[in-house]
Design a protein around this motif. Structure first.
Motif, PDB file in Angstrom:
ATOM      1  N   VAL A   1      44.490  42.567  42.483  1.00 31.53           N
ATOM      2  CA  VAL A   1      45.515  43.000  41.539  1.00 31.53           C
ATOM      3  C   VAL A   1      44.839  43.435  40.241  1.00 31.53           C
ATOM      4  O   VAL A   1      44.002  42.704  39.700  1.00 31.53           O
ATOM      5  CB  VAL A   1      46.529  41.872  41.261  1.00 31.53           C
ATOM      6  CG1 VAL A   1      47.537  42.302  40.189  1.00 31.53           C
ATOM      7  CG2 VAL A   1      47.264  41.480  42.544  1.00 31.53           C
ATOM      8  N   TYR A   2      45.196  44.623  39.766  1.00 29.67           N
ATOM      9  CA  TYR A   2      44.698  45.144  38.496  1.00 29.67           C
ATOM     10  C   TYR A   2      45.862  45.295  37.535  1.00 29.67           C
ATOM     11  O   TYR A   2      46.924  45.812  37.893  1.00 29.67           O
ATOM     12  CB  TYR A   2      44.016  46.494  38.692  1.00 29.67           C
ATOM     13  CG  TYR A   2      42.509  46.416  38.698  1.00 29.67           C
ATOM     14  CD1 TYR A   2      41.742  47.049  37.719  1.00 29.67           C
ATOM     15  CD2 TYR A   2      41.842  45.688  39.677  1.00 29.67           C
ATOM     16  CE1 TYR A   2      40.365  46.973  37.719  1.00 29.67           C
ATOM     17  CE2 TYR A   2      40.459  45.600  39.682  1.00 29.67           C
ATOM     18  CZ  TYR A   2      39.721  46.246  38.698  1.00 29.67           C
ATOM     19  OH  TYR A   2      38.349  46.154  38.697  1.00 29.67           O
ATOM     20  N   SER A   3      45.663  44.830  36.307  1.00 29.04           N
ATOM     21  CA  SER A   3      46.665  44.974  35.263  1.00 29.04           C
ATOM     22  C   SER A   3      45.956  45.342  33.972  1.00 29.04           C
ATOM     23  O   SER A   3      44.905  44.775  33.652  1.00 29.04           O
ATOM     24  CB  SER A   3      47.451  43.664  35.082  1.00 29.04           C
ATOM     25  OG  SER A   3      48.406  43.786  34.048  1.00 29.04           O
ATOM     26  N   GLN A   4      46.512  46.295  33.244  1.00 32.06           N
ATOM     27  CA  GLN A   4      45.911  46.770  31.995  1.00 32.06           C
ATOM     28  C   GLN A   4      44.493  47.290  32.214  1.00 32.06           C
ATOM     29  O   GLN A   4      43.632  47.195  31.341  1.00 32.06           O
ATOM     30  CB  GLN A   4      45.924  45.662  30.927  1.00 32.06           C
ATOM     31  CG  GLN A   4      47.313  45.203  30.561  1.00 32.06           C
ATOM     32  CD  GLN A   4      47.353  44.058  29.565  1.00 32.06           C
ATOM     33  OE1 GLN A   4      48.411  43.486  29.305  1.00 32.06           O
ATOM     34  NE2 GLN A   4      46.219  43.702  29.013  1.00 32.06           N
ATOM     35  N   GLY A   5      44.232  47.805  33.416  1.00 28.73           N
ATOM     36  CA  GLY A   5      42.937  48.394  33.702  1.00 28.73           C
ATOM     37  C   GLY A   5      41.843  47.413  34.053  1.00 28.73           C
ATOM     38  O   GLY A   5      40.690  47.810  34.233  1.00 28.73           O
ATOM     39  N   VAL A   6      42.172  46.113  34.162  1.00 30.70           N
ATOM     40  CA  VAL A   6      41.155  45.116  34.489  1.00 30.70           C
ATOM     41  C   VAL A   6      41.629  44.234  35.642  1.00 30.70           C
ATOM     42  O   VAL A   6      42.826  44.094  35.905  1.00 30.70           O
ATOM     43  CB  VAL A   6      40.788  44.234  33.267  1.00 30.70           C
ATOM     44  CG1 VAL A   6      40.198  45.076  32.155  1.00 30.70           C
ATOM     45  CG2 VAL A   6      41.993  43.456  32.766  1.00 30.70           C
ATOM     46  N   ARG A   7      40.665  43.622  36.293  1.00 31.30           N
ATOM     47  CA  ARG A   7      40.910  42.781  37.455  1.00 31.30           C
ATOM     48  C   ARG A   7      41.579  41.470  37.032  1.00 31.30           C
ATOM     49  O   ARG A   7      41.091  40.765  36.148  1.00 31.30           O
ATOM     50  CB  ARG A   7      39.562  42.512  38.128  1.00 31.30           C
ATOM     51  CG  ARG A   7      39.566  41.500  39.229  1.00 31.30           C
ATOM     52  CD  ARG A   7      38.141  41.325  39.744  1.00 31.30           C
ATOM     53  NE  ARG A   7      38.088  40.321  40.797  1.00 31.30           N
ATOM     54  CZ  ARG A   7      37.415  40.483  41.928  1.00 31.30           C
ATOM     55  NH1 ARG A   7      36.741  41.595  42.152  1.00 31.30           N
ATOM     56  NH2 ARG A   7      37.402  39.530  42.832  1.00 31.30           N
ATOM     57  N   LEU A   8      42.698  41.132  37.659  1.00 29.38           N
ATOM     58  CA  LEU A   8      43.451  39.922  37.335  1.00 29.38           C
ATOM     59  C   LEU A   8      42.982  38.770  38.210  1.00 29.38           C
ATOM     60  O   LEU A   8      43.009  38.856  39.444  1.00 29.38           O
ATOM     61  CB  LEU A   8      44.948  40.158  37.535  1.00 29.38           C
ATOM     62  CG  LEU A   8      45.886  39.026  37.139  1.00 29.38           C
ATOM     63  CD1 LEU A   8      45.809  38.767  35.644  1.00 29.38           C
ATOM     64  CD2 LEU A   8      47.314  39.350  37.537  1.00 29.38           C
ATOM     65  N   GLU A   9      42.534  37.690  37.573  1.00 26.49           N
ATOM     66  CA  GLU A   9      42.065  36.499  38.290  1.00 26.49           C
ATOM     67  C   GLU A   9      42.932  35.314  37.881  1.00 26.49           C
ATOM     68  O   GLU A   9      42.981  34.941  36.708  1.00 26.49           O
ATOM     69  CB  GLU A   9      40.593  36.225  37.952  1.00 26.49           C
ATOM     70  CG  GLU A   9      39.625  37.251  38.512  1.00 26.49           C
ATOM     71  CD  GLU A   9      39.445  37.093  40.016  1.00 26.49           C
ATOM     72  OE1 GLU A   9      39.209  35.966  40.475  1.00 26.49           O
ATOM     73  OE2 GLU A   9      39.545  38.108  40.725  1.00 26.49           O
ATOM     74  N   ASN A  10      43.643  34.715  38.866  1.00 28.80           N
ATOM     75  CA  ASN A  10      44.551  33.611  38.525  1.00 28.80           C
ATOM     76  C   ASN A  10      44.670  32.617  39.686  1.00 28.80           C
ATOM     77  O   ASN A  10      45.765  32.214  40.051  1.00 28.80           O
ATOM     78  CB  ASN A  10      45.924  34.149  38.122  1.00 28.80           C
ATOM     79  CG  ASN A  10      46.595  34.942  39.231  1.00 28.80           C
ATOM     80  OD1 ASN A  10      45.991  35.194  40.280  1.00 28.80           O
ATOM     81  ND2 ASN A  10      47.838  35.325  39.024  1.00 28.80           N
TER      82      ASN A  10
END
Length: 749
Positions: free
Chosen positions: A172-181
């Motif tokens: 998942v990418y959000s705001q152009g960066v990789r989302l880690e959660n």
């Protein structure tokens, strides 16, 4: 080192200073001016609208080559490349009428082509279009896209599934960066709110060449809300009500821009009670509350463009364990519950170097996941901090060849503070280097790329506190001590490549063929697990010797479009070496079946087919139908777990205006038929088929001084009682949500 960096940037700025402008006129084929055309430069985050004479203009533009999108309802979208801007560049555009769907610029692929020019088939959906379907959550809306499903826990937790692959296999990418959660867990949701999101792009298939490990199954790329047009101020308020959960979702935002500066901010609050099934019973502790805040500031001049964005998301949700218990309208989660807070900071930069440019994206994500069992002292408290970077250099165009080279990576730490440990404290470092080229001639496009990646994973040893009494079980041969972890130090390498070709077989017939490899390094849970995984009622044992998952997928896409209908067919075959999964054993620990993580070669195949009829001149009438299927098997013929059932989706939609008070009106009838799923793995049960009926009505109400958007939806209109195959409440016989009437209002202030 800092001195060298500062000197480099000053040198670059001196080289690229320019005072360029761009202006022009938009007309139709009869040379009649077109007012209200949207003109947007994605790289600079600059937008404007043509005036009453069809004129537009931009000032203070840097040197270089730029793509400009011209969009107008009822006309073909134009994505024009302007090369070598001058001080007074003139670009006049003549737009042709078209009743086809708007052709979107695709951001998630490297060369930012329009979908009609793109080598890869990418699904693009605006969040507004998803919201018009009346879905309760962002992931529920995504699941309406062919090839996308969700693993759900009630209405609060949804996990994206792309063509049968989920968890760490979907990035998942959000705001152009990789989302880690902590996305390894099935009970961990998407962690994003749809407020402040413009659109989503779905890459169905391996995208490791662009994004590295974990993009083996596909990518969800969320494009953030655009800034306001230059020298304008906009504010809006929207409110949604949900009958089933007595839910409310409110959002307020404002944004403003000058020629150089841009600013926006948006706050949202989402609250729901326990959801109600088709039989009228509420599922206890499926209630949740969500707070979300997004803001961004951007600056662009003749040398560079930069955007700083921040997103804070806090989710407080109940974990349903009692099934159907106390019936209440409360919106305060009971124990056990989760508290998840997420901070996402992104810095997106473009530096212009004449005929080339440098894209640099930096991201920082801080994810804190807590689980409360019986008190407000968390039994589980995991802090995941991630710093990631992505730098791409666009080389000067060589004839018809466009080339990009880049580096990408991340530094990640996982720290436990609670009494319980799901995974140990660990540090992960990724580094990748890649190159890709695009060659375009006539109606043909050829694209190829190569990439190398390394992931180093180090975890610390941990010994759980010993209990005073340890029960002996005759059902297993050896003892398991939950929460014990041995130190681990593993390094994973992978080389991946992709090759794609797009051509127009006829003027109205497009063929795309893609072959790509992808990989995924095993995650911490798969390598180190030693305990009962929450919500699964199984004791999981990790395997420190797991290898990379490595896949090779072939995709074929055929599209036909004319004035009356559109047709597409997508087919794929995905072979995965060393597919990782949890397999049941004959052992038990405290009444929980022991599952070991093992590997086997596997294959997934299937696709999507669809038809969109919009008979000319009845342009107000639309009928869309699509069918999606996926089959997943191990090499021994056994089926893979968590494979979505086949689905046939039909939508009849009309568009209309009523005098001057209702504009862009629509009415829709949707019938979604999900087939039974009997192709199940050894520890799954089969699922029955079901059909849901959804209706929608809406448009823009214009009452002079009062203008607002409204949509009214009734989902699961006939209150059908059904259980999705990918519902995590399925094992308890708990049905999915019943009838839900949704009212949405949006006011532009």
């Amino acid at each position: 080192m800092k001195k060298y960096i500062i000197a480099l940037f000053l040198g670059i700025s001196a080289l690229v200073q320019a005072q360029n402008s761009l202006s022009g006129k938009l007309t139709d084929v009869q040379n009649k001016a077109l007012p209200g055309v949207s003109v947007y430069m994605p790289e600079l985050h600059k937008g404007t609208t043509t005036d009453a004479q069809g004129d537009y203009s931009f000032k203070n533009l840097p040197n270089g080559n730029f793509r400009i999108a011209f969009t107008y309802v009822g006309y073909k979208t134009i994505n024009q490349l302007v090369e070598k801007l001058s001080k007074n560049t003139i670009l006049n555009i003549q737009m042709e009428e078209s009743i086809l769907e708007i052709d979107e610029v695709i951001v998630s692929t490297p060369f930012n082509k329009m979908q009609s020019q793109n080598v890869m088939k990418v699904e693009h959906e605006s969040i507004k279009a998803l919201q018009q379907k009346g879905t309760s959550t962002l992931i529920e809306g995504l699941a309406t896209i062919p090839g996308v499903s969700q693993i759900s826990t009630g209405t609060s937790i949804g996990k994206p599934v792309i063509r049968g692959l989920s968890g760490n296999r979907v990035l998942v990418y959000s705001q152009g960066v990789r989302l880690e959660n902590q996305q390894f867990g099935e009970e961990h949701g998407l962690g994003l709110n749809d407020a402040g999101v413009e659109s989503v792009e779905v890459i169905k298939g391996p995208a490791s060449l662009l994004y590295g490990s974990d993009a083996m199954g596909g990518v969800l790329y969320f494009n953030p809300e655009k800034f306001a047009d230059a020298n304008t101020f906009k504010a809006n308020f929207n409110q949604k009500y949900f009958s089933n959960t007595l839910g409310s979702n409110a959002s307020v935002g404002l944004k403003t821009s000058t020629d150089n500066w841009k600013f926006l901010a948006r706050g949202s609050y989402n609250t729901h009670s326990d959801y109600k099934m088709g039989n009228g019973d509420r599922v206890t502790n499926t209630r949740y509350n969500e707070k979300d805040f997004k803001t961004g500031i951007g600056y662009s001049n003749t040398a560079f463009s930069t955007v700083l964005r921040y997103n804070y998301n806090k989710l407080d949700l109940g974990i349903p364990e009692e099934g159907i218990a106390e019936q209440t309208y409360s919106k305060s989660p009971e124990f056990p519950r989760q508290g998840v807070s997420n901070h996402l900071l992104s810095l997106n930069n473009v530096i212009y170097l004449g005929n080339s440019k440098l894209d640099v994206d930096l991201g920082y994500i801080s994810n804190n996941r807590k689980e409360f069992e019986e008190s407000n002292d968390p039994s589980l408290d995991m802090m995941l901090n991630t710093l990631n970077y992505n730098a791409k250099y666009h080389l000067p165009k060589l004839g018809k060849i466009e080339t990009i080279v880049g580096i990408q990576g991340m530094h990640q730490t996982n720290k436990n503070s609670g009494e319980e440990y799901l995974i140990p404290d660990a540090t992960t470092n990724d580094f990748g280097v890649f190159g890709t080229a695009n060659y375009e001639w006539k109606s043909n496009v050829l694209q190829a790329g190569l990439r190398f990646d390394n992931r180093n994973l180090k975890s610390l040893a941990h010994e759980a506190e010993e209990h005073e009494e340890e029960e002996e079980h005759e059902d297993h041969d050896h003892e398991h001590h939950g929460g014990d972890f041995e130190a681990l130090n593993r390094s994973f390498n992978s080389v991946n490549a992709s090759l794609g070709y797009k051509t127009n077989l006829l003027q109205t017939l497009v063929l795309r063929a893609n072959v790509a490899s992808g990989f995924r390094a095993p995650n911490l849970a798969e390598l180190t697990s030693n305990g009962v995984h929450h919500g699964t009622n199984r004791y999981e044992i990790g395997n420190a010797n797991l290898k990379n998952e490595q896949n090779l997928q072939t995709d074929l896409n055929l599209e036909y479009k004319n004035a009356h209908f559109e047709f597409f067919v997508n087919g794929f075959y995905n072979h995965i070496n060393n597919y990782i999964y949890a397999a049941p054993t004959d052992e038990f620990v405290e009444d929980n079946v022991v599952f070991d993580y093992v590997q086997d070669n596997a294959k997934l195949y299937g696709g999507e087919v669809g038809l969109h009829i919009h008979p000319h001149p009845l342009d107000w009438l639309h009928f869309e139908t699509s069918f999606e299927t996926v089959t997943g098997k191990k090499d021994n013929g056994d089926y893979l777990p968590l494979i979505p059932a086949n689905n046939w989706n039909n939508t009849l939609r009309t568009e209309f205006n009523i005098k001057k008070w209702l504009k862009e009106g629509f009415a829709s009838l949707n019938v979604s038929s999900t087939f039974n799923q009997n192709n199940v793995s050894g520890f799954e049960t089969s699922s029955d088929d079901y059909t849901l009926v959804n209706v929608g009505l809406g448009g823009t109400v214009d009452l002079g001084k009062l203008v607002f958007d409204v949509n009214l939806n009734a989902n699961n209109l006939f209150d059908k009682q059904y259980i999705s195959h990918l519902s995590r409440l399925k094992t308890d016989g708990i049905s999915n949500i019943g009838r839900n009437i949704v009212l949405g209002l949006n006011f532009n202030l």
